[in-house]
Design a protein around this motif. Structure first.
Motif, PDB file in Angstrom:
ATOM      1  N   LEU A  36       0.836  -1.202   0.000  1.00  0.00           N
ATOM      2  CA  LEU A  36       0.000   0.000   0.000  1.00  0.00           C
ATOM      3  C   LEU A  36       0.869   1.249   0.000  1.00  0.00           C
ATOM      4  N   ASP A  40       0.264   3.945  -2.762  1.00  0.00           N
ATOM      5  CA  ASP A  40      -0.438   5.155  -2.345  1.00  0.00           C
ATOM      6  C   ASP A  40       0.518   6.074  -1.605  1.00  0.00           C
ATOM      7  N   ARG A  42      -0.002   8.826  -0.196  1.00  0.00           N
ATOM      8  CA  ARG A  42      -0.567   9.455   1.007  1.00  0.00           C
ATOM      9  C   ARG A  42      -0.416   8.552   2.227  1.00  0.00           C
ATOM     10  N   ARG A  46       0.375   9.125   6.493  1.00  0.00           N
ATOM     11  CA  ARG A  46      -0.689   8.814   7.433  1.00  0.00           C
ATOM     12  C   ARG A  46      -0.260   7.878   8.539  1.00  0.00           C
ATOM     13  N   PHE A  50      -2.801   9.546  14.932  1.00  0.00           N
ATOM     14  CA  PHE A  50      -4.157   9.122  14.589  1.00  0.00           C
ATOM     15  C   PHE A  50      -5.197  10.167  14.971  1.00  0.00           C
ATOM     16  N   GLN A  53      -5.610  12.914  12.563  1.00  0.00           N
ATOM     17  CA  GLN A  53      -6.261  12.419  11.354  1.00  0.00           C
ATOM     18  C   GLN A  53      -7.760  12.295  11.550  1.00  0.00           C
ATOM     19  N   ASP A  54      -8.173  11.810  12.760  1.00  0.00           N
ATOM     20  CA  ASP A  54      -9.599  11.679  13.000  1.00  0.00           C
ATOM     21  C   ASP A  54     -10.274  13.047  13.013  1.00  0.00           C
ATOM     22  N   GLN A  57     -10.682  14.164   9.626  1.00  0.00           N
ATOM     23  CA  GLN A  57     -11.780  13.412   9.008  1.00  0.00           C
ATOM     24  C   GLN A  57     -13.130  14.016   9.380  1.00  0.00           C
ATOM     25  N   ASP A  58     -13.280  14.323  10.698  1.00  0.00           N
ATOM     26  CA  ASP A  58     -14.569  14.808  11.148  1.00  0.00           C
ATOM     27  C   ASP A  58     -14.884  16.180  10.564  1.00  0.00           C
TER      28      ASP A  58
END
Lengths: 60, 165, 256
Positions: A36, A40, A42, A46, A50, A53-54, A57-58
């Motif tokens: 991966l 990818d 990105r 990543r 975490f 990142q969350d 995302q939100d």
């Protein structure tokens, strides 16, 4: 110990099946993570942080 | 109604149908699914002489006799379910767990003289596990079911298959 | 439709579908993973060791009862694993949740391994204790059926060129097979069997003495965590494999 061959058989079989399942899962996970990252770009960024990142995302 | 609801209803309806069908089928085949007959079952149903059946129950305490015939070990004992008892004769080596007061399942046939001749004897273990010293302490304190050599009383509320009868 | 979003850029959702988002699932799963793997392995190893060397032998079965430290966790996980498989199949059929498809695919082989271990260790106990490797009583037969259900599921879910059709067919098979689960559980109650009734129940106190019981409990908890760890790892790999396939397809389309 009485019935030693039977006990050894049961424990041995358990060790065999459990380690096969465990090692297979681990190797497959590592192999896929490597692939991966290669595919990818990105995925490389990543790998850590975490929570940030969350949150990102939100918001998205 | 959304498609999800419809799919859920279909799955639930199929599940209900399948469960009913299975319950009916298992009910109909009850006598075949049952692994063994107890002495009481045999007294009620009178299986024909010569048909191979499995007989299950407890080995009655004090009923075991061991002899030899043509160099082969022969064991005779009574299998009981607390209501009826059947004499069993078996030629061969009994399994490790075979004891008086323990459960057994014997495969064989009933002779006309009402002696069950077994070709195979399996020991049936119960669900209780305890170390030797605990078993001995229980025996010493009298917590051992009366009349049965090696069968402890219930340590818990869980009934055993034999005491339920 | 929620399906098909798995490989695209993650977007936040509500309820169950929050976790359909593969990026969120991967992050959550990779955080949970170490808490399953390491405690699971530690408890399982301690439990198995204690079962072999610390637990006292049974007053009748002697040392053969040590086989239960392998047999009981395997039996519990074979059955619980199938419950999980059936639940994933229901979610897959009704809500078309893409993660549930992958979960069903990844639970299958692990559950089949547990069912196999349960049957084999039971057989190794049955020979010295009952006097027979195998008998066709209701408990043993229904567990054998469970093993075949797992094998059927593994084959069906991989049998179609179009994976979606495989997921549907396998989910239907898994849900039909779920009827076997209550049969296994109550087989020793409904019919007389050679297999003994349950020693551990949710309602009554266990019929296993404490010095033999605690290693068993460690084995059960440890093996359950390990089961969860293996399934989580497989599921993470499966989600990433799917993303790789989509990315490669997109790159090929751009190039062509």
């Amino acid at each position: 110990m009485t019935h030693l061959p039977y006990i050894a058989g049961a424990y041995g079989l358990f060790a065999l099946v459990a380690s096969w399942l465990g090692l297979d899962a681990r190797l497959r996970l590592h192999r896929t993570e490597r692939r991966l990252r290669a595919v990818d770009p990105r995925a490389r960024e990543r790998a850590t942080d975490f929570r940030a990142q969350d949150r990102a995302q939100d918001r998205a | 109604m959304t498609r999800k609801h419809r799919r859920l209803l279909i799955v639930l309806a199929c599940g209900a149908g399948l469960s009913t069908a299975t319950a009916l089928a298992l009910g109909a085949f009850r006598s075949t699914i049952v692994f063994f007959m107890t002495p009481a079952d045999i007294a009620e149903q009178h299986p024909p002489v010569g048909r191979t059946i499995r007989l299950g129950g407890m080995v009655e305490a004090g009923s075991l006799r061991r002899t030899t015939e043509d160099g082969q070990p022969v064991a005779t004992f009574k299998v009981t379910d607390g209501r009826d008892a059947i004499d069993v004769s078996y030629t061969g080596i009994l399994p490790d767990l075979f004891r008086e007061g323990q459960g057994v399942v014997a495969m064989g046939e009933l002779r006309p003289d009402h002696v069950f001749v077994a070709d195979e004897v399996l020991a049936k273990h119960d669900e209780k596990y305890m170390p030797k010293d605990v078993a001995e302490a229980l025996k010493k304190r009298g917590y051992w079911r009366h009349g049965q050599e090696s069968q402890p009383v219930d340590l818990s509320a869980a009934p055993t298959e034999t005491s339920a009868r | 439709m929620d399906a098909g979003t798995l490989a695209t850029t993650p977007r936040s959702g509500r309820g169950l579908h929050r976790f359909a988002n593969p990026g969120r699932f991967l992050r959550l799963a990779s955080r949970v993973q170490p808490f399953l793997t390491w405690p699971g392995l530690a408890l399982l190893l301690i439990g198995l060791y204690a079962g072999l060397f610390i637990a006292p032998p049974d007053y009748q079965q002697h040392d053969a009862m040590r086989i239960m430290y392998v047999h009981v966790p395997a039996a519990i996980l074979a059955e619980t694993g199938y419950w999980a498989l059936a639940a994933a199949s229901l979610v897959s059929l009704v809500w078309r949740h893409p993660l549930a498809d992958l979960a069903a695919k990844e639970i299958g082989p692990v559950g089949a391994g547990c069912a196999l271990l349960c049957l084999a260790s039971g057989s190794l106990w049955g020979k010295p204790m009952w006097g027979a490797w195998w008998v066709w009583d209701a408990r043993l037969t229904s567990v054998l059926v469970l093993f075949f259900l797992y094998i059927g599921h593994i084959l069906v879910i991989r049998a179609f060129d179009d994976p979606e059709r495989g997921y549907r067919a396998a989910a239907i098979l898994a849900l039909i097979g779920a009827i076997d689960l209550p049969i296994i559980k109550y087989s020793v109650v409904w019919w007389n069997t050679l297999h003994q009734p349950a020693s551990l129940t949710l309602t009554g106190s266990p019929t296993i003495a404490w010095p033999m019981l605690w290693p068993l409990l460690l084995c059960i908890v440890g093996a359950s965590l390990c089961f969860g760890a293996v399934v989580t790892a497989r599921l993470r790999a499966a989600v990433m494999e799917r993303r790789i396939a989509t990315l490669l397809r997109a790159q090929a389309e751009q190039a062509g």
